[in-house]
Write a protein that holds these residues in place. Sequence first.
Motif, PDB file in Angstrom:
ATOM      1  N   ARG A  74       0.830  -1.210   0.000  1.00  0.00           N
ATOM      2  CA  ARG A  74       0.000   0.000   0.000  1.00  0.00           C
ATOM      3  C   ARG A  74       0.861   1.255   0.000  1.00  0.00           C
ATOM      4  NH1 ARG A  74      -4.644  -0.745   4.661  1.00  0.00           N
ATOM      5  NH2 ARG A  74      -5.798  -2.488   3.728  1.00  0.00           N
ATOM      6  N   SER A  75       1.958   1.212   0.753  1.00  0.00           N
ATOM      7  CA  SER A  75       2.793   2.399   0.923  1.00  0.00           C
ATOM      8  C   SER A  75       3.430   2.862  -0.383  1.00  0.00           C
ATOM      9  CB  SER A  75       3.892   2.133   1.953  1.00  0.00           C
ATOM     10  OG  SER A  75       4.756   1.112   1.509  1.00  0.00           O
ATOM     11  N   ARG A  76       3.496   1.964  -1.355  1.00  0.00           N
ATOM     12  CA  ARG A  76       4.115   2.329  -2.632  1.00  0.00           C
ATOM     13  C   ARG A  76       3.071   2.766  -3.668  1.00  0.00           C
ATOM     14  NH1 ARG A  76       9.277   1.308  -2.789  1.00  0.00           N
ATOM     15  NH2 ARG A  76       9.398   1.175  -5.045  1.00  0.00           N
ATOM     16  N   LEU A  77       1.804   2.703  -3.293  1.00  0.00           N
ATOM     17  CA  LEU A  77       0.740   3.082  -4.221  1.00  0.00           C
ATOM     18  C   LEU A  77      -0.034   4.318  -3.766  1.00  0.00           C
ATOM     19  CD1 LEU A  77      -0.793  -0.440  -5.027  1.00  0.00           C
ATOM     20  CD2 LEU A  77       0.998   0.785  -6.275  1.00  0.00           C
ATOM     21  N   LEU A  78      -0.186   4.478  -2.451  1.00  0.00           N
ATOM     22  CA  LEU A  78      -1.052   5.547  -1.949  1.00  0.00           C
ATOM     23  C   LEU A  78      -0.435   6.938  -2.099  1.00  0.00           C
ATOM     24  CD1 LEU A  78      -2.536   3.852   1.241  1.00  0.00           C
ATOM     25  CD2 LEU A  78      -3.684   4.306  -0.928  1.00  0.00           C
ATOM     26  N   MET A  79       0.884   7.055  -1.913  1.00  0.00           N
ATOM     27  CA  MET A  79       1.502   8.370  -2.055  1.00  0.00           C
ATOM     28  C   MET A  79       1.451   8.878  -3.504  1.00  0.00           C
ATOM     29  SD  MET A  79       5.055   9.819  -0.396  1.00  0.00           S
ATOM     30  CE  MET A  79       4.508   9.472   1.274  1.00  0.00           C
ATOM     31  N   PRO A  80       1.759   8.056  -4.496  1.00  0.00           N
ATOM     32  CA  PRO A  80       1.559   8.505  -5.875  1.00  0.00           C
ATOM     33  C   PRO A  80       0.117   8.909  -6.157  1.00  0.00           C
ATOM     34  CG  PRO A  80       2.931   6.547  -5.842  1.00  0.00           C
ATOM     35  CD  PRO A  80       2.434   6.742  -4.441  1.00  0.00           C
ATOM     36  N   LEU A  81      -0.843   8.208  -5.517  1.00  0.00           N
ATOM     37  CA  LEU A  81      -2.263   8.529  -5.717  1.00  0.00           C
ATOM     38  C   LEU A  81      -2.574   9.942  -5.248  1.00  0.00           C
ATOM     39  CD1 LEU A  81      -5.295   6.266  -4.824  1.00  0.00           C
ATOM     40  CD2 LEU A  81      -5.261   8.639  -4.127  1.00  0.00           C
ATOM     41  N   VAL A  82      -2.192  10.278  -4.000  1.00  0.00           N
ATOM     42  CA  VAL A  82      -2.565  11.598  -3.469  1.00  0.00           C
ATOM     43  C   VAL A  82      -1.791  12.719  -4.157  1.00  0.00           C
ATOM     44  CG1 VAL A  82      -3.347  10.707  -1.258  1.00  0.00           C
ATOM     45  CG2 VAL A  82      -0.969  11.380  -1.493  1.00  0.00           C
ATOM     46  N   PHE A  83      -0.553  12.455  -4.566  1.00  0.00           N
ATOM     47  CA  PHE A  83       0.203  13.474  -5.294  1.00  0.00           C
ATOM     48  C   PHE A  83      -0.414  13.710  -6.680  1.00  0.00           C
ATOM     49  CE2 PHE A  83       4.550  12.952  -2.943  1.00  0.00           C
ATOM     50  CZ  PHE A  83       3.934  13.364  -1.769  1.00  0.00           C
ATOM     51  N   ALA A  84      -0.893  12.636  -7.308  1.00  0.00           N
ATOM     52  CA  ALA A  84      -1.547  12.777  -8.616  1.00  0.00           C
ATOM     53  C   ALA A  84      -2.833  13.578  -8.496  1.00  0.00           C
ATOM     54  CB  ALA A  84      -1.842  11.396  -9.207  1.00  0.00           C
ATOM     55  N   ALA A  85      -3.531  13.433  -7.371  1.00  0.00           N
ATOM     56  CA  ALA A  85      -4.762  14.199  -7.159  1.00  0.00           C
ATOM     57  C   ALA A  85      -4.458  15.698  -7.130  1.00  0.00           C
ATOM     58  CB  ALA A  85      -5.436  13.764  -5.863  1.00  0.00           C
ATOM     59  N   ALA A  86      -3.352  16.066  -6.477  1.00  0.00           N
ATOM     60  CA  ALA A  86      -2.955  17.480  -6.420  1.00  0.00           C
ATOM     61  C   ALA A  86      -2.489  17.974  -7.787  1.00  0.00           C
ATOM     62  CB  ALA A  86      -1.849  17.668  -5.387  1.00  0.00           C
ATOM     63  N   LEU A  87      -1.691  17.161  -8.478  1.00  0.00           N
ATOM     64  CA  LEU A  87      -1.191  17.542  -9.807  1.00  0.00           C
ATOM     65  C   LEU A  87      -2.343  17.689 -10.806  1.00  0.00           C
ATOM     66  CD1 LEU A  87       1.899  15.163  -9.926  1.00  0.00           C
ATOM     67  CD2 LEU A  87       2.024  17.659 -10.068  1.00  0.00           C
ATOM     68  N   GLY A  88      -3.278  16.753 -10.763  1.00  0.00           N
ATOM     69  CA  GLY A  88      -4.406  16.779 -11.696  1.00  0.00           C
ATOM     70  C   GLY A  88      -5.327  17.958 -11.463  1.00  0.00           C
ATOM     71  N   GLY A  89      -5.347  18.469 -10.224  1.00  0.00           N
ATOM     72  CA  GLY A  89      -6.199  19.621  -9.930  1.00  0.00           C
ATOM     73  C   GLY A  89      -5.833  20.861 -10.718  1.00  0.00           C
ATOM     74  N   ASN A  90      -4.643  20.862 -11.337  1.00  0.00           N
ATOM     75  CA  ASN A  90      -4.189  22.025 -12.110  1.00  0.00           C
ATOM     76  C   ASN A  90      -4.510  21.920 -13.600  1.00  0.00           C
ATOM     77  OD1 ASN A  90      -2.976  23.325  -9.859  1.00  0.00           O
ATOM     78  ND2 ASN A  90      -1.194  21.984 -10.033  1.00  0.00           N
ATOM     79  N   ILE A  91      -5.328  20.948 -13.970  1.00  0.00           N
ATOM     80  CA  ILE A  91      -5.664  20.810 -15.389  1.00  0.00           C
ATOM     81  C   ILE A  91      -6.683  21.852 -15.828  1.00  0.00           C
ATOM     82  CG2 ILE A  91      -6.801  19.305 -17.085  1.00  0.00           C
ATOM     83  CD1 ILE A  91      -5.488  16.926 -15.724  1.00  0.00           C
TER      84      ILE A  91
END
Length: 421
Positions: free
Chosen positions: A131-148
């Motif tokens: 889980r630890s290798r999947l959840l951090m990319p998930l939340v960072f992608a949520a922040a990055l995607g918010g700038n679309i």
Amino acid sequence: MSPTTITLLFLAFAIVSFILEKIPLGLTATICALGLTLTGVLDVSTTFSQYVNSNVILCIGMFVVGQALFETGMANKIGGLVTKFAKTEKMLIIAIMVIVGVMSGFLSNTGTAAVLIPVVCGIADESGYSRSRLLMPLVFAAALGGNISIIGAPGNLMGVNALQELGIATSFFMYAPVGIPMLILGIVYFILIGYKFLPEGTGSSAEKIEKQRDFSEVPQWKQIISLVILICVILAMIFEKQIGVSIQVSACVGAVILVLTGVLSEKEALNSIDLKVVLLFGGSLSLAKALDTTGAGTLIADKIVGLLGTDPNPIILLLVIFIVTCTLTNFMSNTATTALMVPIAVSLANGLGADPRAVVIATVIAGSCAYATPIGMPANTMVVGLGGYKFNDYVKSGLPLILVSFVFCMVMLPIIFPFYP
């Protein structure tokens, strides 16, 4: 006491209160708005007109439209697509980041993360990946995607509103020339470098995870209509000028149709509206208005410009704004940070006679770069226990991503939005 001094005192109160968060963010902003009215800095009509600002209405409409995807289970169904691409851990990270990033561009980035965290945890547990290798990319992608797009995060609309106040035209994908490449860079970063900084732990088994809701009884037509309405609203926003309907009206029409067709009940629609964000947005706009009308914003800008020396280069200004905003956003609400920094950024740009678009967009982007602490944004906090993360895990993975974002913005923003066209 002069209106300028009063405004600066309320600004100082807001900064301290936003950082400490002893008082709810929305209440802090409301105290500022009411205080500025009671002291005569703003009149009543000016203060309360900010709460029915067109961009606040847009925010409310999109809360309802986005909630329909969550309530019908359509968001879960879209998130479940990741399993079809998950052949290796890296491929799974790519799939998660792409889907979360794209969804966050058009829905609440925090809401998207909240819905897909249980999905990804289930995938990790079933596949044997950590889980630890999947959840951090998930939340960072949520922040990055918010700038679309301009509706990806509340802070985006604050930037839009500031530019509209100056008579500068904006568009639905105003942030996309920077946001889309940054999302791609974020994915590339995790595949080439970032995955090395991810912890190997599996997460706390004792940590309770919200179970995925069972949407099997939700009629398929509701899921289809929720997706169709979202797509139609987004298309209407993209072609706003061609169809002659403002994006605020499009969002509200979509919300009304969802209730009229029974996809959402009236109660579900009302519950989807995050009043904390509305109060924070309206109150912050009142403070921004006071900073503008009293000259307090200009005063702050002049002091900063003075520290930068005579005739400072706009690039230096961009650098300072990005670093200050980015530092603040990792220790306080990113929406609150953006609300505080956007009017100051506008005053700084005006002080140099420069086009404010690059500075405003840099401020909004920096406000979303809350990757280095577990308290920088709600999604970061959601996964602390589930991923078994420590504070340093965010620092190790987040700081390099902030650096990548910083370098990209410093290079590309002056090219895309020249200071002196």
